[in-house]
Design a protein around this motif. Structure first.
Motif, PDB file in Angstrom:
ATOM      1  N   CYS A   1       0.874  -1.119   0.160  1.00 48.69           N
ATOM      2  CA  CYS A   1       0.132  -0.077  -0.181  1.00 48.69           C
ATOM      3  C   CYS A   1       0.739   1.220  -0.199  1.00 48.69           C
ATOM      4  O   CYS A   1       0.369   2.220  -0.197  1.00 48.69           O
ATOM      5  N   GLY A   2       2.101   1.147   0.355  1.00 49.24           N
ATOM      6  CA  GLY A   2       3.089   2.352   0.145  1.00 49.24           C
ATOM      7  C   GLY A   2       3.937   2.345  -0.959  1.00 49.24           C
ATOM      8  O   GLY A   2       4.892   3.144  -1.086  1.00 49.24           O
ATOM      9  N   ILE A   3       3.209   1.914  -1.971  1.00 43.93           N
ATOM     10  CA  ILE A   3       3.938   1.912  -3.235  1.00 43.93           C
ATOM     11  C   ILE A   3       4.035   3.144  -3.801  1.00 43.93           C
ATOM     12  O   ILE A   3       5.204   3.728  -4.532  1.00 43.93           O
ATOM     13  N   PRO A   4       3.241   4.302  -3.654  1.00 43.70           N
ATOM     14  CA  PRO A   4       3.444   5.833  -3.932  1.00 43.70           C
ATOM     15  C   PRO A   4       4.848   6.336  -3.576  1.00 43.70           C
ATOM     16  O   PRO A   4       5.473   6.983  -4.581  1.00 43.70           O
ATOM     17  N   SER A   5       5.118   5.870  -2.575  1.00 47.06           N
ATOM     18  CA  SER A   5       6.415   6.452  -2.114  1.00 47.06           C
ATOM     19  C   SER A   5       7.527   5.465  -2.634  1.00 47.06           C
ATOM     20  O   SER A   5       8.633   6.068  -2.940  1.00 47.06           O
ATOM     21  N   MET A   6       7.251   4.253  -2.637  1.00 51.05           N
ATOM     22  CA  MET A   6       8.454   3.293  -2.960  1.00 51.05           C
ATOM     23  C   MET A   6       8.756   3.397  -4.544  1.00 51.05           C
ATOM     24  O   MET A   6      10.231   2.949  -4.753  1.00 51.05           O
ATOM     25  N   MET A   7       7.806   3.732  -5.146  1.00 54.38           N
ATOM     26  CA  MET A   7       8.351   3.835  -6.752  1.00 54.38           C
ATOM     27  C   MET A   7       8.901   4.759  -7.184  1.00 54.38           C
ATOM     28  O   MET A   7       9.305   4.876  -8.437  1.00 54.38           O
ATOM     29  N   GLN A   8       8.895   5.858  -6.322  1.00 51.31           N
ATOM     30  CA  GLN A   8       9.865   7.049  -6.941  1.00 51.31           C
ATOM     31  C   GLN A   8      11.339   6.857  -7.295  1.00 51.31           C
ATOM     32  O   GLN A   8      11.896   6.201  -6.381  1.00 51.31           O
ATOM     33  N   GLY A   9      11.592   7.280  -8.402  1.00 49.58           N
ATOM     34  CA  GLY A   9      12.686   6.886  -8.867  1.00 49.58           C
ATOM     35  C   GLY A   9      14.046   8.052  -8.748  1.00 49.58           C
ATOM     36  O   GLY A   9      15.140   7.414  -8.575  1.00 49.58           O
ATOM     37  N   GLY A  10      13.588   9.088  -8.595  1.00 50.20           N
ATOM     38  CA  GLY A  10      14.687  10.106  -8.153  1.00 50.20           C
ATOM     39  C   GLY A  10      14.886  11.028  -9.185  1.00 50.20           C
ATOM     40  O   GLY A  10      14.763  10.994 -10.362  1.00 50.20           O
ATOM     41  N   HIS A  11      15.643  12.296  -8.835  1.00 51.51           N
ATOM     42  CA  HIS A  11      15.660  13.362  -9.806  1.00 51.51           C
ATOM     43  C   HIS A  11      16.921  14.195  -9.186  1.00 51.51           C
ATOM     44  O   HIS A  11      17.326  14.344  -8.254  1.00 51.51           O
ATOM     45  N   LEU A  12      17.621  14.620 -10.363  1.00 49.40           N
ATOM     46  CA  LEU A  12      18.981  15.353 -10.284  1.00 49.40           C
ATOM     47  C   LEU A  12      18.928  16.641 -11.033  1.00 49.40           C
ATOM     48  O   LEU A  12      19.096  16.273 -12.361  1.00 49.40           O
TER      49      LEU A  12
ATOM     50  N   PHE B   1      11.958  -5.496  -8.948  1.00 53.95           N
ATOM     51  CA  PHE B   1      11.566  -6.780  -9.788  1.00 53.95           C
ATOM     52  C   PHE B   1      10.579  -6.356 -10.861  1.00 53.95           C
ATOM     53  O   PHE B   1      10.516  -6.692 -11.840  1.00 53.95           O
ATOM     54  N   TYR B   2       9.484  -5.670 -10.205  1.00 54.76           N
ATOM     55  CA  TYR B   2       8.252  -5.521 -10.944  1.00 54.76           C
ATOM     56  C   TYR B   2       8.310  -4.140 -11.674  1.00 54.76           C
ATOM     57  O   TYR B   2       7.413  -3.997 -12.463  1.00 54.76           O
ATOM     58  N   THR B   3       9.517  -3.378 -11.878  1.00 54.09           N
ATOM     59  CA  THR B   3       9.592  -2.219 -12.705  1.00 54.09           C
ATOM     60  C   THR B   3      10.899  -2.222 -13.202  1.00 54.09           C
ATOM     61  O   THR B   3      12.009  -2.777 -12.662  1.00 54.09           O
ATOM     62  N   ASP B   4      11.013  -1.312 -14.292  1.00 58.35           N
ATOM     63  CA  ASP B   4      12.248  -0.831 -14.648  1.00 58.35           C
ATOM     64  C   ASP B   4      12.383   0.640 -14.910  1.00 58.35           C
ATOM     65  O   ASP B   4      11.428   1.338 -14.941  1.00 58.35           O
ATOM     66  N   LYS B   5      13.449   1.308 -14.796  1.00 59.49           N
ATOM     67  CA  LYS B   5      13.718   2.762 -14.706  1.00 59.49           C
ATOM     68  C   LYS B   5      14.109   3.009 -16.170  1.00 59.49           C
ATOM     69  O   LYS B   5      15.030   2.598 -16.999  1.00 59.49           O
ATOM     70  N   SER B   6      13.228   4.172 -16.671  1.00 63.88           N
ATOM     71  CA  SER B   6      13.523   4.870 -17.672  1.00 63.88           C
ATOM     72  C   SER B   6      14.267   6.365 -17.169  1.00 63.88           C
ATOM     73  O   SER B   6      13.770   6.731 -16.280  1.00 63.88           O
TER      74      SER B   6
END
Length: 490
Positions: free
Chosen positions: A120-131, A475-480
Motif C-alpha cells: 500500500c506504500g507503493i506511491p513512495s516506494m516507486m519514486q525513482g529520483g531526480h537530479l 523486480f516488477y518495474t524498470d527505470k527509464s
C-alpha cells in the motif's frame, strides 16, 4: 466456511474477469492430509488456458499501467480488510488441505497481510529520483515503469502467505498478475483470488491458473509473460531460472534449504532448546526456514540434547484443526515415505536415534509422523547435507565455537541460520562469517518482516532480486532515464 468461498468440489481458474472450470488435461486429486479423504479434483490448465490468461492480462495492463498509483492501491486497502475479515475461514481451508495447525495457519495469513500493508506504500516506494543540473543545463529523472504480465508459481507449504509475497507488489506497481498455486493446495489460493476480485481489481489484473508442471512450463515459455517468481525445491528452482532466462524473462527462483542452528556454550539452553524444537518441527518441518540441524558446542551438547528431546517428546500430534495440536501431518503419503527413507538412511549411516517419531502416539488415519531427533550425527551424513522437509532434527557436536562456525557454513544451501549465545563477540562473528541470506541471533526462525526482503544464497536462490520489501519494486518495474535540456531559456 464463509459463503463467499467456492464449493469445495469445484477448483476453478479465474481468467479475464470470470471463473473457468478446466475440463481437459491431467487430473489432480486433492486430499486432507489428516484424514486421507479426498477433498476435490481438477483438470490441469492447458496451454490454451495459459494463452487466454496472458492475453487477458496484457489487455488489462494497457489501462492498468496508466491508472494513477493512488487509485491502484485502493483495492489493496480493501483486499487487506477482506483478508482480515476472512482470516479464520482461510486458516481452516489451509488446515484442511495442507495439515498444519490452526495457529500456524493464522500466523501464515498474518505474515501475508503484512505484505499487502507494505505494498500500500507503493506511491513512495516507486519514486525513482531526480537530479537537477546533472550536466550543464541538463536535468535527469529516473522514472519507474511496470513491465506487463507477471506470474508466480507458489508451493504447498504456505498456500496463503507466499502468493501474498508477490500479488500485492505486482499489481500495485501497475502490472497484471497470474497465480499458479501448488496442485496440492488449490483451495486456499482460490479463496485469496476471490477476495482480490471482490476488492475491486479490474478484470484481467488478477488471475488464477491451476495445474502442475505442464502449466508452469507454458507460463515460463509464453512470450507475453514479463517475469516469473517461484518458490520450491532447488532442482525445480534451477530449472525455472534457466528456462525463464532463456526465454528472456525476469526471474526470482527460491529453492530448498538446510538451515543450521548454532548453540554456543554461553547460550540459555532452556530457551535455545524450546526455540530449536519450534523451528525444526513447526509446519511438520515443511518450510524453508526450518532449522533441521543443530550444531552444538561440546561443553553444552549433552545438556542441550536432553532438553531438546524432552521438549519434542511432549508435542501433541493430531489433526491441525484441534486447538491444542502442536504438529499436524505431512502433505502426502508419498512425502511421508520419503521422510521415512531419510530416517532409515540416518540409521544406516550410524546416526543414533534420541527420539523416534515412528513410535509416537499417532492418529490411526492420515500422513502423520512424530518429531524425530538424531544425536551425535556425522557432519557429512546425508541427513545433515540434504533437505528432508519433514520433522527430523540432527544434532551435531562441535569442538568449540570456531568449529561450529565452520560446520554451519559448509552447507551447499544458504537460506537461513540461527545462533543462540549470550556473547556479542559470537554474534558479530556469526553475522560476518555465515553465508546465508537470513540470519537470527537468539531467535529460532530468521523470518524477515515484509518491509525487508527475504534473502537466500547459494543453492537456496537463483536470481538477483528477492521476495518482499524493496527488492519487489525493482523486480516488477524498470527505470527509464529522462534527460531534459531546453535550448531556448526565454
Amino acid at each position: 466456511m464463509n459463503n463467499r468461498t467456492l464449493p469445495e468440489t469445484r477448483v476453478q481458474n479465474w481468467i479475464g474477469g470470470s471463473r473457468r472450470t478446466p475440463s481437459e488435461g491431467q487430473v489432480h486429486l486433492v486430499s486432507n492430509p489428516a484424514t486421507g479423504e479426498q477433498i476435490t479434483e481438477f483438470h490441469e490448465s492447458t496451454r490454451a488456458a495459459v494463452d487466454e490468461a496472458v492475453t487477458a492480462g496484457s489487455d488489462a495492463f494497457d489501462s492498468w499501467e496508466d491508472t494513477p498509483v493512488e487509485e491502484r492501491i485502493q483495492p489493496l486497502f480493501e483486499f487487506k480488510q477482506l483478508l482480515e475479515e476472512h482470516q479464520d475461514d482461510i486458516a481452516e481451508t489451509v488446515v484442511r488441505e495442507h495439515g498444519k495447525t490452526l495457529d500456524e495457519a493464522r500466523g501464515e495469513i498474518r505474515r501475508g497481510i503484512e505484505n499487502v500493508e507494505v505494498a500500500c506504500g507503493i506511491p513512495s516506494m516507486m519514486q525513482g529520483g531526480h537530479l537537477q543540473n546533472a550536466a550543464p543545463d541538463i536535468d535527469e529523472t529516473a522514472v519507474r515503469k511496470p513491465l506487463g504480465v507477471f506470474a508466480a508459481v507458489t508451493p504447498f507449504n504456505f498456500p496463503a502467505m507466499i502468493p501474498l509475497w508477490f500479488l500485492p507488489y505486482s499489481v500495485a506497481t501497475g502490472n497484471a498478475f497470474v497465480l499458479k498455486p501448488s496442485e496440492k493446495c488449490p483451495l486456499t489460493a482460490q479463496y485469496l483470488i476471490e477476495l482480490a476480485v471482490e476488492a475491486g481489481f479490474p478484470d484481467g489484473v488478477v488471475q488464477l491458473l491451476n495445474g502442475g508442471a505442464d502449466t508452469v512450463n507454458a507460463l515460463v515459455e509464453h512470450p507475453g509473460i514479463a517475469g516469473i517468481s517461484f518458490v520450491g525445491s532447488t532442482p525445480v528452482a534451477e530449472h525455472i531460472y534457466e528456462s525463464a532466462a532463456k526465454h528472456g524473462k525476469r526471474v526470482q527462483a527460491q529453492g530448498g534449504a538446510k538451515n543450521h542452528v548454532l548453540v554456543a556454550a554461553s547460550a540459555d539452553l532452556d530457551f535455545a532448546a524450546e526455540q530449536t524444537v519450534s523451528s525444526a518441527f513447526a509446519n511438520t518441518g515443511q518450510r524453508c526456514l526450518a532449522n533441521p540441524v543443530a550444531v552444538v558446542e561440546d561443553d553444552v551438547y549433552d545438556a542441550f540434547a536432553e532438553r531438546v528431546v524432552d521438549e519434542a517428546a511432549n508435542m501433541i500430534i493430531e489433526n491441525g484443526l484441534g486447538e491444542d495440536t502442536d504438529m499436524g501431518p505431512l502433505i502426502s503419503e508419498v512425502h511421508r515415505e520419503n521422510v521415512l527413507s531419510y530416517i532409515d538412511t540416518g540409521l544406516e549411516e550410524g546416526g543414533k536415534l534420541l527420539l523416534d517419531g515412528r513410535d509416537s502416539d499417532l492418529p490411526s488415519k492420515g500422513r502423520f509422523l512424530g518429531p524425530t531427533i538424531f544425536g551425535d550425527v556425522d557432519p557429512d551424513a546425508t541427513i545433515v547435507d540434504e533437505e528432508i522437509f519433514g520433522p527430523v532434527l540432527a544434532l551435531v557436536r562441535a569442538k568449540d565455537f570456531d568449529h561450529a562456525l565452520e560446520l554451519v557454513d559448509r552447507s551447499d544451501f544458504g537460506n537461513a541460520s540461527s545462533l543462540f549465545t549470550d556473547r556479542g563477540s559470537d554474534a558479530k562473528r556469526f553475522r560476518h562469517e555465515v553465508d546465508a541470506g537470513n540470519l537470527a541471533v537468539n531467535a529460532g526462525t530468521a523470518a524477515p518482516m515484509a518491509f525487508f526482503h527475504f534473502g537466500g544464497r547459494k543453492a537456496s536462490f537463483f536470481g538477483d532480486l528477492h521476495a518482499q520489501g524493496e527488492d519487489m519494486i525493482h523486480f516488477y518495474t524498470d527505470k527509464s532515464i529522462y534527460i531534459e535540456r531546453w535550448l531556448n531559456t526565454q
